[in-house]
Design an enzyme around this catalytic site. Structure first.
Site: not given
Ligand SMILES: *Cc1c(COP(=O)(O)O)cnc(C)c1O
Length: 385
Positions: A265, A313, A134, A36
């Site tokens: 930053y 990022m 679940r 998955k």
């Protein structure tokens, strides 16, 4: 195309095959390899094909569309999908011969309706909620589900494939709940037998149970994490598993900075002396947790260099030291990998997970799509684009 990428998630398919062998040996059982979330971000098709070639009897995914992507990728094995919504295209899943594991009589009814409308017999498994609370058929809906299943099998709309459940405490091998859940599966299988139904494949064990509780296996185990080489119970050892993924890139830029220069930053790190920085083209969009800012190390030329300043990022910065550490632009930089394969003190996904309060499952499955998947040591001898 590949050779122009900045960032690679290199996947050792030989390691995947080896790990499937470890799981078969330890569990003394068949293996359903869970692929998955695009094979925990390793690539569902190449991992799935490798696992099958290494003896796995089926592949498991959450969503039906994941199973259908495997079919589209040429995988013709038994495929099981176990998480659905009202939107799920059961008719498409039946057409693609996917084993649909249902969690309620309503889902089962929709599969039956789809089978009738397409004129094909649906292959169905029952996912039981034996305590995880679940997905899975809840105990109060079990009787209705079993009755509906028996009628649908008699009609020929459905063929019963499997009965499965998922463990709440698989990573606590001695927790009494494991045996409780197993006994509840046995009781459900006995209920089905009284209705004349016999599942072909009963399976409950995830990675930790596959490795530590062979007595729970029933017909097959259903591991995910350990297929990719990570121990789900590291306190109990690595079981000889080999991490398959190496996240690697090359140094984009080196530069000298003077004492007092703030880096990245908000200048959360300020150079205490003049030093050389290396820019690594990988960031949180690629799955490098920003929470590890200033707390991860990158392996370059066999040495670990510390990240300094905020992880951004697309990039992060390492301190190469006043003499530049002998590092040049273009040198290979490994973010995490397999200590065995790299024969170096390379950080692992587990180190990252420990460093930011999560689990290695989350680290590996969030490696972003910008990292080009590159497959090595393919036991099938195939080349992957
Ligand atoms: C994800 C998943 C697995 C695999 O679990 P691991 O802990 O990665 O081995 C098995 N079964 C189900 C139902 C799952 O959702």
């Amino acid at each position: 195309m590949e050779s122009h990428a900045n960032l690679y998630a290199t996947v050792d398919l030989g390691a995947v095959a080896h790990n499937v062998g470890v799981l078969r040996d330890r569990s003394r059982s068949d293996v359903i390899a869970v692929v998955k979330a695009d094979g925990y971000a390793h690539g569902a098709v190449p991992v799935g094909r490798t696992a099958l070639a290494a003896g796995a009897v089926a592949l498991g995914v959450a969503q039906l569309c994941e199973a259908r992507q495997l079919r589209a990728g040429g995988v013709d094995s038994h495929l099981i999908a176990w998480l659905h919504t009202e939107e799920t295209d059961f008719a498409g899943g039946i057409a693609d011969d996917v084993d649909i594991a249902v969690s309620s009589p309503r889902q089962l009814q929709r599969v039956i309706d789809a089978a009738r409308s397409t004129g094909r017999t649906a292959t169905v498994s029952v996912k039981l909620d034996t305590g995880l609370a679940r997905s899975g058929v809840s105990p109060d809906e079990w009787e209705a589900t079993a009755d509906l299943l028996a009628a649908a099998v008699a009609e020929g709309a459905v063929r019963l494939s499997g009965v499965m459940c998922h463990l709440a405490f698989g990573d606590e091998p001695d927790h009494p709940m494991n045996s409780v859940q197993s006994a509840r599966v046995d009781a459900a299988v006995a209920d089905l037998a009284r209705k004349g139904l016999t599942p072909e494949l009963v399976h409950i064990a995830n990675s930790p149970a596959a490795l530590t509780r062979p007595d729970l296996a029933h017909d097959a185990v259903r591991p995910g994490l350990s297929v990719y080489g990570y121990s789900p119970v590291p306190d109990l050892g690595d079981f000889g598993l080999i991490p398959a993924m190496t996240l690697e890139t090359s140094i984009s830029l080196t530069k000298k900075v003077s004492a007092g220069q703030g880096v990245s930053y908000n200048h959360t790190w300020i150079a205490p002396h003049s030093t050389v920085l290396g820019v690594v083209p990988a960031g949180y969009a690629d799955g490098v947790p920003r929470a590890l800012s200033g707390r991860l190390e990158v392996l370059i030329n066999g040495r670990l260099f510390p990240n300094v300043g905020r992880i951004c990022m697309d990039q992060l910065v390492v301190d190469l030291g006043p003499d530049g550490g002998g590092v040049s632009e273009g040198d290979r930089a490994v973010l995490f990998g397999s200590p065995a394969a790299d024969r170096a003190p390379v950080p692992s996904a587990k180190d990252w997970a420990d460093g930011c309060g999560t689990i290695d499952y989350e680290i590996i499955s969030r490696i972003g799509s910008r990292a080009v998947r590159r497959y090595v040591n393919d036991p099938l001898g195939e080349t992957h684009g």
